[in-house]
Design a protein around this motif. Structure first.
Motif, PDB file in Angstrom:
ATOM      1  N   GLU A 275       0.813  -1.214   0.000  1.00 50.99           N
ATOM      2  CA  GLU A 275       0.000   0.000   0.000  1.00 50.99           C
ATOM      3  C   GLU A 275       0.848   1.266   0.000  1.00 50.99           C
ATOM      4  O   GLU A 275       0.328   2.367  -0.196  1.00 50.99           O
ATOM      5  CB  GLU A 275      -0.920   0.009   1.228  1.00 50.99           C
ATOM      6  N   ARG A 278       0.559   3.797  -2.978  1.00 49.69           N
ATOM      7  CA  ARG A 278      -0.732   4.497  -2.985  1.00 49.69           C
ATOM      8  C   ARG A 278      -0.755   5.601  -1.935  1.00 49.69           C
ATOM      9  O   ARG A 278      -1.203   6.730  -2.204  1.00 49.69           O
ATOM     10  CB  ARG A 278      -1.871   3.500  -2.726  1.00 49.69           C
ATOM     11  N   LYS A 281       1.373   8.593  -2.961  1.00 52.38           N
ATOM     12  CA  LYS A 281       0.752   9.409  -4.008  1.00 52.38           C
ATOM     13  C   LYS A 281      -0.407  10.236  -3.450  1.00 52.38           C
ATOM     14  O   LYS A 281      -0.649  11.363  -3.908  1.00 52.38           O
ATOM     15  CB  LYS A 281       0.293   8.514  -5.156  1.00 52.38           C
ATOM     16  N   GLU A 282      -1.135   9.699  -2.467  1.00 52.47           N
ATOM     17  CA  GLU A 282      -2.208  10.489  -1.852  1.00 52.47           C
ATOM     18  C   GLU A 282      -1.639  11.720  -1.155  1.00 52.47           C
ATOM     19  O   GLU A 282      -2.205  12.811  -1.229  1.00 52.47           O
ATOM     20  CB  GLU A 282      -2.994   9.642  -0.844  1.00 52.47           C
TER      21      GLU A 282
END
Length: 343
Positions: A275, A278, A281-282
Motif C-alpha cells: 500500500e 498508494r 501518491k495520496e
C-alpha cells in the motif's frame, strides 16, 4: 535476575580512530547536510524521500540496493532528494527477534555488540564512499549516537522512544535533522512535546558527562499511524490529519522550521507494505491541493528492498527483508519516477 558484564566496549572516539572518516566523506557529508537543511527550512522545495530496507541486514545486499538507488536518485535529483535508510538497530515490541546489525552483524550468529559497532560504522562509511549517499538511521540507544554522528544525515526517534527523556535531550544536541514519530497510541501532543524538548537547549548527563546542548532547530514530526486499545491500526496521513498537525504547529510559535515527514508503512499501511505507493501518491496529491500542507509536508518514508515482502531470518532469499515487509526494487523504481512526475 542479574546482569552479566561481558566486556567493556570501545568509546566512540576510539572507534572513529580505528575507522576514520576521510576528507572526501566529510565533503560529501557537509554538502548533503546543507541540502537537507534547506528542505526543512523551506529554502528548497524538493521532496525528501527517506527510503530503503526496514533493517540493514547484510552488507552485500544493502550496498547492491544503494548502488541501484544511486542511479535513480541522479535522474530525479531536481525534484527529489533521496536519503537512504540504513537502519542498523531495530526496536522490537516484545524485545524478541532480530534487533539489527548492531546486535548481530551476522543475523544467523549470536549477538556480538563489539563487532556490531564496527560493522555499522563500516557500512555507513562504505555507502558514503561507494555511492555518495549519507543515510538515515534510527536512534534506538541514545548513548550510541556518537559512534555515527559524523556519517549520519538524518536521525529518527521511534514511536516507543519518543516519550523517553534521554532521547529527547540527546536530540537537542544533534546537528542533523531529527524526526520524532508520534507514539504508538497516536497522541500528537506527545510528539509535539518531544519536538519542543529537542528544539531547546538543556543540561543533562550523557555517557557519564555533564553536557550542554544548544537545541536542534530541525527537529520535526513523523506521522506513522497508531494502534488503538483493541490493537487495531489506524492511519494518520490523511488530509485532515495533516491539517491538524499544521494547527498544532501554529499553536507553538516557538517551534521553528515546522515540518512533517510521513511514514508510509507501519500503522499507516496496517503493515500492508504494497500500500505504500498508494499512500505516498495520496500525500503528494494533498500537497498539490493545499499550500499549507505543501509547505509543511517535507518528505516521505518508504520501506523498500530488492525483493518484495519479508522472510524469516534464515530464509536465505537475497535482498528480502528479515524484519518488516518491503516493496521490491521494481515497485521502488516505479514509485520514485511516478513521484518525480507528480511534483
Amino acid at each position: 535476575m542479574s546482569l552479566e558484564f561481558e566486556r567493556k566496549l570501545t568509546i566512540p572516539a576510539e572507534t572513529k580512530k580505528m575507522y576514520p572518516r576521510t576528507s572526501e566523506m566529510a565533503e560529501i557529508f557537509n554538502r548533503r547536510d546543507a541540502e537537507i537543511k534547506d528542505i526543512f527550512s523551506g529554502k528548497s522545495d524538493k521532496l525528501l524521500l527517506i527510503i530503503g530496507p526496514c533493517s540493514a541486514d547484510h552488507q552485500d545486499s544493502v550496498l547492491d540496493y544503494m548502488n541501484r538507488l544511486r542511479k535513480v536518485a541522479e535522474e530525479v535529483k531536481d525534484e527529489i532528494f533521496i536519503v537512504p535508510r540504513v537502519y542498523t538497530n531495530k526496536p522490537r515490541t516484545t524485545g524478541m527477534g532480530y534487533k539489527g546489525m548492531l546486535h548481530q552483524p551476522d543475523p544467523n550468529a549470536k549477538p556480538d555488540m563489539f563487532k556490531g559497532l564496527i560493522a555499522i560504522r563500516e557500512l555507513h562509511m562504505r555507502v558514503i564512499a561507494e555511492t555518495g549517499f549519507t543515510c538515515a538511521d534510527e536512534m534506538l540507544y541514545s548513548e550510541n549516537y556518537r559512534y555515527l554522528d559524523d556519517v549520519l544525515a538524518y536521525v529518527a526517534i521511534g514511536a516507543r522512544s519518543v516519550e523517553n527523556q534521554q532521547h529527547r535531550l540527546t536530540s537537542s544536541g544533534i546537528d542533523v535533522p531529527v524526526g520524532m514519530k508520534n507514539p504508538t497510541s497516536g497522541d500528537f501532543s506527545v510528539m509535539m512535546n518531544a519536538i519542543t524538548a529537542a528544539q531547546n537547549s538543556h543540561t543533562f548527563i550523557y555517557r557519564g558527562w555533564e553536557v550542554h546542548s544548544s537545541g536542534n532547530p530541525y527537529a520535526h514530526s513523523i506521522l506513522r499511524g497508531y494502534v488503538d486499545k483493541r490493537g487495531q491500526s489506524h492511519p494518520n496521513y490523511h488530509y485532515e490529519d495533516l491539517l491538524l498537525v499544521n494547527e498544532m504547529y501554529q499553536k507553538h510559535p516557538d517551534l521553528v522550521n515546522p515540518a512533517i515527514v510521513v511514514d508510509c508503512n507501519h500503522s499507516n499501511s496496517n503493515k500492508q507494505y504494497a500500500e505504500q505507493p498508494r499512500i505516498a501518491k495520496e500525500i503528494i496529491h494533498n500537497r498539490r491541493v493545499n499550500n499549507d500542507i505543501k509547505k509543511l509536508v517535507k518528505g516521505l518514508m518508504v520501506e523498500s528492498y530488492i525483493e518484495d515482502g519479508s522472510q524469516p531470518v534464515d530464509g536465505g532469499v537475497y535482498g528480502k527483508s528479515i524484519t518488516d515487509a518491503c516493496i521490491g526494487w521494481d515497485k521502488t523504481q516505479r514509485l520514485i519516477y511516478d513521484l518525480a512526475e507528480e511534483l
